[in-house]
Each structure stands twice: as C-alpha cells, then as structure tokens.
Design a protein around this motif. Structure first.
Motif, PDB file in Angstrom:
ATOM      1  N   UNK A  80      20.429  46.926   4.342  1.00  0.00           N
ATOM      2  CA  UNK A  80      19.878  45.787   3.585  1.00  0.00           C
ATOM      3  C   UNK A  80      20.972  45.374   2.609  1.00  0.00           C
ATOM      4  N   UNK A  81      21.545  44.190   2.828  1.00  0.00           N
ATOM      5  CA  UNK A  81      22.652  43.734   2.003  1.00  0.00           C
ATOM      6  C   UNK A  81      22.183  42.595   1.117  1.00  0.00           C
ATOM      7  N   UNK A  82      22.289  42.763  -0.192  1.00  0.00           N
ATOM      8  CA  UNK A  82      21.925  41.679  -1.119  1.00  0.00           C
ATOM      9  C   UNK A  82      23.179  40.854  -1.369  1.00  0.00           C
ATOM     10  N   UNK A  83      23.144  39.573  -0.961  1.00  0.00           N
ATOM     11  CA  UNK A  83      24.362  38.747  -1.054  1.00  0.00           C
ATOM     12  C   UNK A  83      24.350  37.833  -2.279  1.00  0.00           C
ATOM     13  N   UNK A  84      23.335  37.991  -3.134  1.00  0.00           N
ATOM     14  CA  UNK A  84      23.253  37.177  -4.354  1.00  0.00           C
ATOM     15  C   UNK A  84      22.386  35.949  -4.172  1.00  0.00           C
ATOM     16  N   UNK A  85      21.832  35.449  -5.290  1.00  0.00           N
ATOM     17  CA  UNK A  85      20.970  34.259  -5.290  1.00  0.00           C
ATOM     18  C   UNK A  85      19.798  34.375  -4.321  1.00  0.00           C
ATOM     19  N   UNK A  86      19.303  35.572  -4.123  1.00  0.00           N
ATOM     20  CA  UNK A  86      18.110  35.762  -3.283  1.00  0.00           C
ATOM     21  C   UNK A  86      18.404  35.830  -1.793  1.00  0.00           C
ATOM     22  N   UNK A  87      19.688  35.855  -1.424  1.00  0.00           N
ATOM     23  CA  UNK A  87      20.035  35.934   0.008  1.00  0.00           C
ATOM     24  C   UNK A  87      20.182  37.411   0.414  1.00  0.00           C
ATOM     25  N   UNK A  88      19.518  37.786   1.501  1.00  0.00           N
ATOM     26  CA  UNK A  88      19.599  39.155   2.019  1.00  0.00           C
ATOM     27  C   UNK A  88      19.941  39.103   3.500  1.00  0.00           C
ATOM     28  N   UNK A 182      20.155  41.289  13.461  1.00  0.00           N
ATOM     29  CA  UNK A 182      20.127  41.099  11.998  1.00  0.00           C
ATOM     30  C   UNK A 182      19.366  39.836  11.677  1.00  0.00           C
ATOM     31  N   UNK A 183      18.781  39.816  10.476  1.00  0.00           N
ATOM     32  CA  UNK A 183      18.088  38.607  10.038  1.00  0.00           C
ATOM     33  C   UNK A 183      18.561  38.278   8.619  1.00  0.00           C
ATOM     34  N   UNK A 184      18.857  36.991   8.409  1.00  0.00           N
ATOM     35  CA  UNK A 184      19.269  36.562   7.066  1.00  0.00           C
ATOM     36  C   UNK A 184      18.118  35.802   6.404  1.00  0.00           C
ATOM     37  N   UNK A 185      17.786  36.235   5.178  1.00  0.00           N
ATOM     38  CA  UNK A 185      16.664  35.641   4.446  1.00  0.00           C
ATOM     39  C   UNK A 185      17.163  34.953   3.178  1.00  0.00           C
ATOM     40  N   UNK A 186      16.532  33.845   2.841  1.00  0.00           N
ATOM     41  CA  UNK A 186      16.752  33.222   1.529  1.00  0.00           C
ATOM     42  C   UNK A 186      15.459  33.373   0.748  1.00  0.00           C
ATOM     43  N   UNK A 187      15.454  34.295  -0.214  1.00  0.00           N
ATOM     44  CA  UNK A 187      14.270  34.464  -1.065  1.00  0.00           C
ATOM     45  C   UNK A 187      14.492  33.680  -2.360  1.00  0.00           C
ATOM     46  N   UNK A 188      13.455  33.588  -3.190  1.00  0.00           N
ATOM     47  CA  UNK A 188      13.564  32.851  -4.450  1.00  0.00           C
ATOM     48  C   UNK A 188      13.815  33.849  -5.577  1.00  0.00           C
ATOM     49  N   UNK A 189      15.085  33.958  -5.993  1.00  0.00           N
ATOM     50  CA  UNK A 189      15.425  34.911  -7.064  1.00  0.00           C
ATOM     51  C   UNK A 189      14.695  34.502  -8.336  1.00  0.00           C
ATOM     52  N   UNK A 190      13.958  35.435  -8.911  1.00  0.00           N
ATOM     53  CA  UNK A 190      13.207  35.148 -10.139  1.00  0.00           C
ATOM     54  C   UNK A 190      11.989  34.264  -9.912  1.00  0.00           C
ATOM     55  N   UNK A 191      11.616  34.055  -8.639  1.00  0.00           N
ATOM     56  CA  UNK A 191      10.501  33.151  -8.305  1.00  0.00           C
ATOM     57  C   UNK A 191       9.139  33.776  -8.582  1.00  0.00           C
TER      58      UNK A 191
END
Ligand SMILES: Cc1cc2nc3c(=O)[nH]c(=O)nc-3n(C[C@H](O)[C@H](O)[C@H](O)COP(=O)(O)OP(=O)(O)OC[C@H]3O[C@@H](n4cnc5c(N)ncnc54)[C@H](O)[C@@H]3O)c2cc1C
Length: 349
Positions: A80-88, A182-191
């Motif tokens: 699980x790689x956290x790429x910043x700004x809610x991207x994993x 692999x799957x790339x997700x865009x989550x809402x950081x601080x959402x």
C-alpha cells in the motif's frame, strides 16, 4: 511448474480459500506475489493447455463440488503506497478491509462506508463493490492488469473500466481477460465521511461535530456484524458469498404489476431510479414477499437468519445444495412477480 520462482501445488482444496467453504480441489494451484509470476503462470497454463482462474479472497465465489480441472492462481501481490494528496497505489493481493483501515486512519475519505467488505483489493473493481452509499468506482483512478489477450501489462483508466452497478469490463465483455495487479485510488485527504445511508444517518443522528472517518468505518462494521455481513469466525450466517442476488433493474412500467402481486399500490413498492424508464428494486423485498424470509430452508444450505439476500452454508452444504435453493428462490420470485433474479457470486468449475 517449470519456473522455480513459481511453485506449483496439485489437488489443493478450494473450500477453505472461500468464504462459502464449499467446493472441491484445484487440479493445479499457485500464488503470484509479483507481476512476473502472473505472466509466468499465464504462460505455463497456455503451454499446458489448461484453463486459468484468478482467485482473490474467495468472497464472491461458489466452487463446484468436483472442483476445477485447471490452474487456480491466487493473487498475493502486496503493498500500500501513499503517494500524497489522498492518492494510493495498492497491490491487488492486499486485504480490502485492511486498506480501508489504513485510509481512514490517514484521514482520507471516500471508502469508509466500504469497511468490512471481505476479499482482496484486486477483487473490488471486478464487480464494482458497493455498500452503504458508496461504490469503489467513485475513487478508482486506474487499474493495472495483465491483458491475457495482448500478453502485456496495461493501465486502464476508470472510463475504460466501464463501471456500473455491480459490473465492469472485468465481469462482463472482457470476463477472464484481465488479471488485476494494482489499483490506484484518489481519496479525499482530510475529507468528511459519506452519510447517505439511512442506517448510518440514524447511527450518527446525535453526533456533533461530524463523526470521524474512523468512527464511520467502525459503525459500518458494527451494522454489518449485526446482519452477519462481516466475516466473524464461528458465525454460520457469514459462511456465504455476501448478497447472493443482484437488485434487479426493471422497466418502471412494471411497477403496477409488482404492486398488484402484493395487493398494494405503486407507492408501497420500494424502488430507486435506474436510468431512463427503469427502476431498481430491492431483491430482499421481492424474496420476502415471495415467502423466502430470513432463516428459510431446512437443509444444510439456507437463507441467513440475519440477512435475506445471503444464502449460507449452515455446515456441510454442497454446491448442489446451494444450487437447489437458488433455483427454488429464482422460480418462486419469477412466479410471483414475473422478475428473474440474477446471481451475484461467480461460479467456478
Ligand atoms: C460476508 C460478505 C459480505 C459482502 N459484502 C459485500 C458488499 O457489501 N458489497 C459488495 O459489493 N460485495 C460484497 N461481498 C462480495 C465480495 O466480498 C466482493 O465482491 C469482493 O470484492 C470479492 O473480492 P475477492 O478478492 O474475494 O474475489 P474472489 O471471490 O476471489 O473472486 C471473485 C471474482 O473476481 C475475480 N477476481 C478477483 N480478483 C481478481 C484480480 N486481481 N484480477 C482479476 N479478476 C479478479 C475472480 O476471478 C472472480 O471472477 C460480500 C461477501 C461476503 C462473504
């Protein structure tokens, strides 16, 4: 298998690798922890002329009593790689629930209502998993997969995955063609959490201020546990594949007939809009009105005592037991409402 890096086992029982705990063995079995191993397994199966089935967490799967005569490849790619700004960027073999826990702890919103869904991260895009007001496709940016037709790794955009209700490219037109790595997700950081679903709104009715993502994920798990929809060792109601039937999408013009079948009016039939001229009906409501209530069934396969849509293995159930129960329910609902229910889990063998 010829490649020493990909040990092959033979006649491996599949039942323990599924949440239903049903089914016979795989003739050949291997685990893939890297993309190279995925490609090697595909090449091996092709060279041997045997079918290949990709297994994730086995939580949406019903295996035949005779098992599977080909190669079962279980996805074990981790990370699980956290790429910043809610991207994993997440390996397909990671536990989905483990990723949700990691995301909510990092205060990233978008998948908190999908807590407690069993299975692997790679399994989630396949049927676009959803629960309690969220669908995984809302946060997927892209999916990396081995394309068995092109014999190459590809990155598919969210649009290319063609997500819709419990469906995607992966379980419709291109079934079996792609192995998700692999799957790339865009989550809402601080959402803030999504509180669309009635059970969740009720749970947090008095919450001030807005509940945390961690609290919402915990509440979802509690609600799921109460319904037998969380995997808890020793709980026979969760020896299932989750919801066994999809909520049917039908022409809205059918609603008066459905209402008539229960001696009511159209306003008494629960439904949601589902595209032009169509509505989605709750399959659980149809089952109950057709007499298939919680706890239904006298044999080793029956309806969960806490969730109408889950067919369960009460102990020692076979594929044939579940199939008989399924046929009885599908026929009963069709006779009552003229609607043919579709199975949600995948059948192997
Ligand atoms: C108690 C319980 C509750 C559940 N609740 C929900 C729910 O709320 N919402 C929901 O949508 N589902 C739910 N499910 C169903 C299930 O958990 C999901 O569909 C899950 O995403 C399946 O993932 P898996 O890894 O277990 O897939 P598996 O069961 O191993 O495989 C299912 C299908 O996906 C394919 N597949 C799996 N991984 C990959 C991959 N990496 N690449 C290509 N194909 C792959 C397989 O080949 C197979 O066709 C529930 C199941 C249970 C048992």
């Amino acid at each position: 298998m010829t490649s020493a890096s990909l040990p092959l086992r033979e006649d491996v029982p599949l039942a323990p690798l599924t949440t239903f705990r049903i089914g016979g063995p795989a003739r050949y079995f291997a685990e893939a922890t890297t993309e190279q191993e995925v490609a090697a397994a595909v090449a091996w199966a092709e060279a041997q002329g045997v079918e290949l089935f990709l297994l994730g967490g086995g939580s949406n799967l019903l295996v035949h009593d005779e098992g599977f005569a080909g190669l079962v490849l279980q996805m074990k790619i981790a990370g699980i790689e956290a790429l910043g700004d809610g991207v994993f960027e997440v390996g397909a073999g990671e536990s989905w629930d483990g990723f949700v826990a990691r995301a909510v702890a990092a205060e990233c919103a978008g998948i908190e209502c999908l807590a407690g869904i069993p299975g692997s991260v790679g399994g989630t895009p396949v049927q676009n998993v959803g629960a309690y007001g969220q669908e995984v496709s809302e946060t997927i940016v892209s999916v990396r997969a081995f394309d068995r037709q092109a014999k190459a790794f590809v990155d598919l955009s969210k649009q290319e995955c063609r997500f819709r209700y419990r469906a995607s490219l992966f379980n419709t037109d291109a079934r079996g063609r792609y192995i998700v790595t692999r799957v790339r997700f865009q989550l809402r950081a601080g959402g803030v959490p999504t509180l669309r679903y009635a059970d969740l709104q009720k749970h947090f009715a008095d919450a001030h201020p807005t509940p945390s993502l961690v609290a919402v994920a915990a509440a979802v798990r509690e609600i799921r546990r109460a319904k037998g929809m969380l995997i808890v060792e020793g709980d026979p109601d969760c020896r299932s594949a989750g919801s066994f039937f999809k909520n049917p999408v039908v022409a809205a013009s059918l609603l008066p007939e459905v209402a008539k079948a229960v001696g009511g009016e159209v306003k008494d039939v629960p439904s949601w809009p589902a595209g032009e001229g169509c509505v989605k009906l709750p399959a659980a409501w149809l089952l109950e009105r057709a007499g298939f209530v919680k706890g239904y069934g006298v044999g080793p396969a029956g309806i969960s005592t806490r969730h109408t849509l889950a067919l369960t293995n009460r102990g020692g159930a076979t594929f044939a037991d579940v199939e008989h129960l399924e046929e009885e329910i599908v026929a009963g609902v069709e006779i009552r409402f003229g609607i043919r229910l579709e199975r949600e889990p995948v059948v192997l063998g």
